[in-house]
Every structure is written in structure tokens, then in C-alpha cells.
Write a protein that holds these residues in place. Structure first.
Motif, mmCIF file in Angstrom:
data_model
loop_
_atom_site.group_PDB
_atom_site.id
_atom_site.type_symbol
_atom_site.label_atom_id
_atom_site.label_comp_id
_atom_site.label_asym_id
_atom_site.label_seq_id
_atom_site.Cartn_x
_atom_site.Cartn_y
_atom_site.Cartn_z
ATOM 1 N N ALA A 176 6.008 3.541 2.860
ATOM 2 C CA ALA A 176 6.044 5.005 2.790
ATOM 3 C C ALA A 176 7.487 5.469 2.792
ATOM 4 C CB ALA A 176 5.296 5.596 3.983
ATOM 5 N N ILE A 189 2.280 4.793 0.046
ATOM 6 C CA ILE A 189 1.867 6.103 0.554
ATOM 7 C C ILE A 189 2.744 7.148 -0.120
ATOM 8 C CG2 ILE A 189 1.481 7.498 2.619
ATOM 9 C CD1 ILE A 189 0.000 4.802 2.690
ATOM 10 N N CYS A 207 1.523 -0.962 4.534
ATOM 11 C CA CYS A 207 1.915 0.341 4.004
ATOM 12 C C CYS A 207 3.415 0.394 3.722
ATOM 13 C CB CYS A 207 1.577 1.445 4.996
ATOM 14 S SG CYS A 207 -0.184 1.648 5.241
ATOM 15 N N ARG A 238 0.891 -1.168 0.000
ATOM 16 C CA ARG A 238 0.000 0.000 0.000
ATOM 17 C C ARG A 238 0.928 1.216 0.000
ATOM 18 N NH1 ARG A 238 -3.984 0.719 5.109
ATOM 19 N NH2 ARG A 238 -4.721 2.847 4.769
ATOM 20 N N GLU A 264 -2.682 7.095 -1.846
ATOM 21 C CA GLU A 264 -2.261 5.786 -1.351
ATOM 22 C C GLU A 264 -2.941 4.739 -2.219
ATOM 23 O OE1 GLU A 264 -4.155 4.477 2.374
ATOM 24 O OE2 GLU A 264 -4.683 6.560 2.697
#
Lengths: 439, 315
Positions: free
Chosen positions: A69, A16, A67, A14, A23
Motif C-alpha cells: 500500500a 491496495i 499487502c 496484494r 485491492e
């Protein structure tokens, strides 16, 4: 550990992206320490592997929908070297950073002695390279010994690697000295960071003024002292045209001035600490010194105003304001106890409280924790884009846990979140494509 | 309702019923203290240590006498002169004393919250004899007993607290106690000596004595804490006396039967006119001192009962 010039493929992540504000599920290829490609497909096909010449030895990381990121760029980390290594060293701070998803620590110069000469900065650079698994960018003091009288050798220090200049919580009280520092720094394009505060009003204060301070009988400072300090600083910025960042804002009263300065086109940014976004004055309770920070925790209205200002972009940066203190300096009556809290490892889970409360989106959080601080310091990190360094944090925003301060990597354990329920765990941290934390 | 506390750290956590039962027991000690033979053996065998990190004559003497009349072994530690000066921390000092197995620890400290901190670290009952600007619970209790005996009740009275509210732990404890007992509280003083947002504590704030004293039943004066005046809170003591010092003229605004109180020590001619302070028809300042011993005896007895150190349930 084959982590040399390796290629890593992150699949089913996922992603970001704070720059785009999005996202979405996709995959990311990192090679040679940089991000090389971002794909909207969840998995990378065999054909693409061949087309991109990805070697068979490439590391494939299945993010399992978690996530991914850009790594956090944390402006204002106190590492207690030199001077108080028993509180925190570059090794322990670096481990704490890695555990917290912080890939760049921008360190504070308020050590003992202060980092105010190329020689002391040299020491920091050497220690950081030896001991810390994450990137370390040092800041230098703005005035010698943080005394507020003579400016440091800004040019030499910049050449030696100082990314910004700050006297931290020691306010340069003489406006003429501060104006000259800003003017001189402007000539070198150097960023000046200040902690806005009217030190006359805040002298001796332990908590923010109000009903709580009155009940507890503690010396207090009005949030107006911060506004006065900020308005003064902004007037000097307007006069000199310097580059200025106000760290650690905490009071709603200062925000209109900040907005006016930005609208007038001054080269001004502002930051807030994670504690002022997630805690308020009442958390001090019965004199709990782990909640003593500087500036003090404010009223709930101030906290909400700070969160809103981050959401709107008026406040650019969220920092940990990581400040290790040993047990001895905290086990004292509240007025005498030292200020500050460790936060490298709790920054992300605490920030995720704001996400779970529906107040900030994940891209907005990483805009404030990665993209904006990187941009302000002229770094190319803080984003998910080809060419950017492969500094990444993989985390599960939903994983619950109860924080046990004795399990922190930091040498000092002074966190206000001890025993609290948190939601959000760092699974792995990568610096230049190398995994520095996680399985 | 029983008195449930293990420590007496402040008024904040006391229930009104606990205050009443403590005052009821205090009344019996007032009677005892007026007899020729003033001794009981209630606390025989127990040890009381008075730790005063801040100068005190009156409060320390009152606690000492209270303990002795109850039969406890009492020791005074003058902490200003002791190892705290040699760099020992408060907690180290507390742990050292704790190892001597005291049953009651009476503590005064210049920093707010220091007594709470200490109470977390020791095994015995701790009585707060004043911490910084935070609380001074036995003073508020003795004031309450004085008012109750003079006025016949401790509710629905109009009570003015005058002077240096900002630096006063006595004011804070009294605001809490008198508020819990449902009295009207008025604070009178210059704005520089008012703590921030004090009106949120359920009090009315006045900056003129004439307005604030109108029709009150009780006038409670506070000592101007000259030693804490580091930054020009008032222009001069003579102007302060002119505007806020209690004299017969200002007292005329109060009810005819209003009583005058002062926690002592007094600055005569600064916050109160000397003649008025000595006027036995208006001033209950001597009674306050007398009530102090009784209230402290009651507090110590109740804490010892709650800890099972002496037989009997708390009332």
C-alpha cells in the motif's frame, strides 16, 4: 547496501489502491525513487524486464500475496525536539515511523520552544534530515509562541518548508485573531489546522462527561465543547474563505456542522485520531493514565459515529496523534498526568482492527491514512500510480501479535495498547524506493 | 461470605455481604468504645501511618483514635507541609514510607484515583480516607451503620442525599453503598451541583427540596464545598440556603421519624439550620462521629486479618 538509483520489482503483491478503491494481486515496479509501472500480472515476465530495460541488478521482492500500500502520511506527529529530546528525538520517531509504515511524518510545532519562526523551523529541517529515515514535513505554529495573539510569519515559514499552520491543542480563543490568521493564510494558499474546542468549557477536564466520569469523580468536559469550537471555526472559515482542517475530532455532536460546511463548499477537511476510532471512555478503567488523551476518549456511540464518518468520507484523515510522554509525566494521579499516547507504530495494527471488524475496507483505510492527507497537503504521495513517489508499506493484515510496549522503537513507551492482542504487522517500509524497515 | 479485600479503596468493589460483615463487627466496637476501658491489643506491634495530603481534622482524628484503641503504633504525616512541596512525586513519597514497613496506610488526597495509584505501589493495606471527588468509603460505612442502628435495617429505606453532589466523594460512596443494599435513593440539589448522567446510577434526581424530601426516611445533607466553587455554581449562599438549606419547614415533607445526617464539618446557615442540627430528636450527626471510630476499627482489623497480620479469619 546498494540503494542508490535502484530499481525494485514487487511481485505477487496484494495492491491496495486508495484512489481507485481497489485491492488486487499484481506487481509494481519502482525506479529512481518513483513508482514507474503497475501491472495486473502477479509476476513480471522476462520479456517485460527486457522491454522496460530493467537491469539485472534490480531487486526482486516477492510479496507472497501480502499487502502493498502507499506509505502512511501522518499529520500531527509530535517529535519532542527541540526541548524534550529525552521523550522522543527525530531519530527515534523516524525509526518508529518506519516500523509503523509511516513514510511521511507531518510534525507538530508544539515543542519547547514552539516552531514559530523560520529559524526554529530551520532547526527542525536540519535535525530531520540528519536523523530520520522517513520524510519529515514540518508544520509551524499559527501564532507566536502558540499564545493566540499575533500571527507568525506565515510567508517566510512557508518558504522555509512549513506545510501547514497550527497552534495544536492551544485554541486561538480570540475570534478576531483567528479570522485574521485564516484570511492572511488564504492569500498564501496556506492550510490552517485547528483543534476545535471551547476552551472555557474544557478547562481542567480529564475525561469526557458522563456516567463514567461521575463514578470516577474526575473533572469532565461535555463533547458539546468540541461542537462549539468546531461551529465557531467553521463560521470564521465561511467569513474568511480560508483553507481549514479540523484535526482530532472525537464527538458525534460536531459532525452535522462539518457536513453542512462541506456541502456549502467551504475548503474544509477533518481528521480523527486512531485512539478515538478504537478506544472509548471506559478503557480508562481504574485511572489508567496511558489512556489519557486530548480530547478525552469519548462514549462508544461517539466512537462508532467517528468510524462511520471515516467510512462515508465525511472525516477525511486518520492520524496517529503521536504524543510521547515519559514515565514520570504519566505516573501521577489521573488529573495531574500528562495527556497523549505514542502511536506511530500502533497506527496500522490498530486501524486494522476496524478492517477485521468489517467496518472499513483496506482501500478506505489507506484513503484516510495516505491519499487524503497527501492531497490535503498538496503532496503527490499517498497513491499507487506511476509518477508517485515509491513510498510503500508492505504488511500482513492477519499476522497476530501481543504488543509489548518495551519493544517499541519510540523513546517513550506510553501506548494504550500495551499487552493487547493486535492483528497486522508491517513487513517492510520503503521511502523513495529505499527500504527503511524490514528484512 | 468473608470480607476478602486487601485494601479499602472504595465501596465500588465491595459485595453487600462484605458490607454487612464489616458493619456487624463495627457494632461490637461501638460497645467497646462506650466502656471506660476502651483498649484492645488486636493490632499490637503493627504500624499505622496516616498520610493526609488534604486538610482534615475529624477524619484524621477518627483514624488515629481507631488505630490507638486497637493497640497499633500510629503516626500522622501532615503531607501538605512535607516534601511533596519540594517536588517529590506521590509515588516517591509512597515508596519512602513503604520502606519503613507500615502495615496500614490511611491516605487522603485531593485528586481522584490518587489512592488507587498509591495502593498499586506499596506492600501494605491501604485505606482510602477520601480521594478527590471519587470515594470516601469509611464515611459511607459509618453512615450505613448509623442508619442501621437508627432504623433497625439498611434496606428498603427511602434516602435523600441533598446539596453539593457534584463535588462530593461522600455522595458517591453513599450512592454506591445504599444502592447495593437496595434502598431508594433520591438526589436533591441545583442542576449545577449534579454530576453528569448521575441518573444512570439508579437514583432519582430532584431540584426541589419539597418534592425530593416527600416521605423519605433519611435526610443526608452534604457540606457545600466552598473551596471547590471556582466558577459560580450558585448565585449566593443566602439563595442556596433559602432553596436547599434544611430547616424544620422543609423537613416537614419527610416522614415524621426521618433522621437528619451530615458528614461534617457543617456550614450552619448555609446547608443546614443550626437549631435543627442540634435537635437530638432528629439529628444523628453526633452518632455519625461516634460510629466513625468503630467502623474504622473494624475495617482495619479485617484488612489485617486478610493479610495474615493477626490471627483469625475474617467473619
Amino acid at each position: 547496501m546498494n540503494q542508490g538509483n535502484l530499481t525494485t520489482v514487487f511481485q505477487n503483491a496484494r495492491l491496495i489502491d486508495p484512489a481507485a478503491g481497489t485491492e488486487q494481486i499484481g506487481s509494481l515496479i519502482a525506479s529512481g525513487g518513483k513508482i514507474t509501472e503497475i501491472l495486473t500480472q502477479a509476476t513480471v515476465s522476462k520479456e517485460l524486464f527486457r522491454a522496460r530495460n530493467i537491469p539485472d541488478s534490480a531487486d526482486i521482492v516477492d510479496c507472497d500475496g501480502k499487502c502493498l500500500a502507499p506509505g502512511i502520511v501522518d499529520i500531527g506527529v509530535k517529535v519532542c525536539e527541540p526541548g524534550e529530546r529525552h521523550k522522543e528525538s527525530f531519530r527515534t520517531a523516524g525509526q518508529a515511523a518506519a516500523a509503523g509504515g509511516v513514510t511521511t511524518m507531518v510534525t507538530r510545532p508544539d515543542t519547547d520552544p514552539a516552531i514559530d519562526s523560520p529559524e526554529t523551523l530551520e532547526f527542525v529541517n536540519r535535525r530531520a534530515n540528519e536523523a530520520a529515515p522517513v520524510r519529515v514535513l514540518p508544520m509551524a505554529a499559527l501564532t507566536k509562541g502558540r499564545q493566540g495573539r499575533e500571527m507568525v510569519e506565515i510567508g517566510f515559514l512557508q518558504d522555509a518548508g512549513a506545510v501547514a499552520f497550527t497552534d495544536c491543542d492551544a485554541v486561538v480563543q480570540d475570534p478576531r485573531v483567528f479570522a485574521r490568521c485564516l484570511s492572511y493564510a488564504r492569500g498564501l494558499g496556506a492550510l490552517v489546522i485547528a483543534h476545535p474546542q471551547d476552551s472555557g468549557l474544557s478547562r481542567g477536564a480529564a475525561v469526557t462527561a458522563g456516567k463514567f466520569a461521575t463514578l470516577r469523580g474526575l473533572p469532565a468536559v461535555s463533547p458539546m465543547a468540541e461542537r462549539m469550537g468546531l461551529e465557531r471555526d467553521l463560521a470564521i472559515v465561511e467569513m474568511t474563505g480560508g483553507r481549514y482542517h479540523a484535526d482530532n475530532l472525537s464527538a458525534a455532536a460536531g459532525l452535522p456542522a462539518l457536513r453542512r460546511a462541506k456541502e456549502a463548499g467551504l475548503d474544509v477537511t477533518a481528521g480523527v485520531s486512531i485512539h478515538h476510532l478504537t478506544l472509548n471512555e471506559f478503557d480508562v478503567g481504574d485511572y489508567r493514565t496511558f489512556f489519557k488523551v486530548k480530547p478525552p476518549l469519548r462514549a462508544e456511540d461517539d466512537r462508532l459515529a467517528m468510524v462511520e464518518a471515516v467510512a462515508s468520507g465525511l472525516i477525511d484523515v486518520i492520524s496517529s496523534m503521536h504524543t510521547p510522554q515519559d514515565e514520570e509525566s504519566k505516573r501521577l494521579p489521573f488529573e495531574e498526568a500528562a495527556s497523549g499516547a505514542v502511536a506511530l507504530e500502533t497506527l496500522l495494527p490498530a486501524a486494522l482492527r476496524l478492517y477485521h471488524a468489517g467496518m472499513l475496507t483496506l482501500p478506505a483505510l489507506f484513503r484516510a491514512m495516505a491519499l487524503n492527507p497527501a492531497r490535503r497537503l498538496g503532496l503527490d504521495g499517498g497513491q499507487l500510480a506511476p509518477g508517485a513517489p515509491a513510498d510503500l508499506v508492505m504488511f500482513d493484515p492477519d499476522a497476530p501479535f501481543v504488543l509489548d510496549r518495551f519493544r517499541l522503537q519510540s523513546k517513550s513507551k506510553n501506548t494504550p495498547f500495551d499487552g493487547q492482542r493486535m492483528q497486522g504487522k508491517v513487513l517492510a517500509t520503503y521511502v523513495a524506493g529505499r527500504r527503511v524497515w524490514g528484512a | 461470605m468473608t470480607f476478602r479485600q486487601n485494601h479499602l479503596l472504595g465501596i465500588e468493589h465491595l459485595h453487600p455481604d462484605e458490607i454487612v460483615s464489616l458493619l456487624d463487627l463495627s457494632d461490637s466496637y461501638v460497645d467497646l468504645n462506650r466502656r471506660d476501658h476502651k483498649h484492645t491489643d488486636k493490632l499490637t506491634g503493627l504500624t499505622q501511618i496516616n498520610m493526609f495530603f488534604e486538610n482534615s481534622t475529624r477524619t484524621q482524628a477518627s483514624f488515629e483514635l481507631a488505630g490507638k484503641r486497637l493497640g497499633a503504633d500510629v503516626m500522622n504525616m501532615a503531607m501538605q507541609a512535607s516534601s511533596i512541596k519540594k517536588g517529590e512525586t506521590l509515588i516517591d513519597t509512597a515508596m519512602t514510607l513503604n520502606a519503613m514497613h507500615p502495615d496500614l496506610l490511611v491516605v487522603r488526597h485531593p485528586h481522584s484515583g490518587a489512592v488507587n495509584l498509591l495502593a498499586e505501589k506499596v506492600n501494605c493495606a491501604v485505606l482510602n480516607a477520601g480521594d478527590g471527588r471519587h470515594e470516601h468509603p469509611t464515611q459511607a460505612l459509618l453512615d450505613a451503620l448509623t442508619i442501621r442502628r437508627a432504623k433497625g435495617r439498611l434496606h428498603r429505606l427511602s434516602i435523600a442525599i441533598c446539596g453539593d453532589i457534584a463535588h462530593s466523594r461522600v455522595a458517591r460512596s453513599n450512592i454506591l453503598l445504599l444502592g447495593k443494599m437496595e434502598n431508594r435513593i433520591r438526589l436533591i440539589g441545583p442542576p449545577t451541583l449534579m454530576p453528569s448522567e448521575v441518573s444512570e446510577l439508579g437514583v432519582e434526581v430532584f431540584d426541589s427540596m419539597q418534592d425530593g424530601l416527600a416521605d423519605v426516611d433519611v435526610v443526608m445533607m452534604l457540606r457545600l464545598q466552598r473551596e471547590r466553587m471556582d466558577g459560580g455554581f450558585i448565585p449566593s449562599e443566602r439563595e442556596y440556603y433559602h432553596r436547599y438549606g434544611l430547616d424544620a419547614e422543609k423537613l416537614r415533607h419527610a416522614r415524621d421519624d426521618a433522621i437528619v445526617m451530615h458528614p461534617g464539618p457543617m456550614n450552619r446557615g448555609v446547608e443546614i439550620d443550626g437549631t435543627l442540627a442540634d435537635d437530638i430528636n432528629r439529628s444523628v450527626i453526633q452518632e455519625q462521629v461516634e460510629m466513625g471510630v468503630a467502623v474504622r476499627m473494624a475495617a482495619m482489623e479485617l484488612l489485617c486479618r486478610n493479610r495474615g497480620l493477626i490471627p483469625g479469619d475474617a467473619p
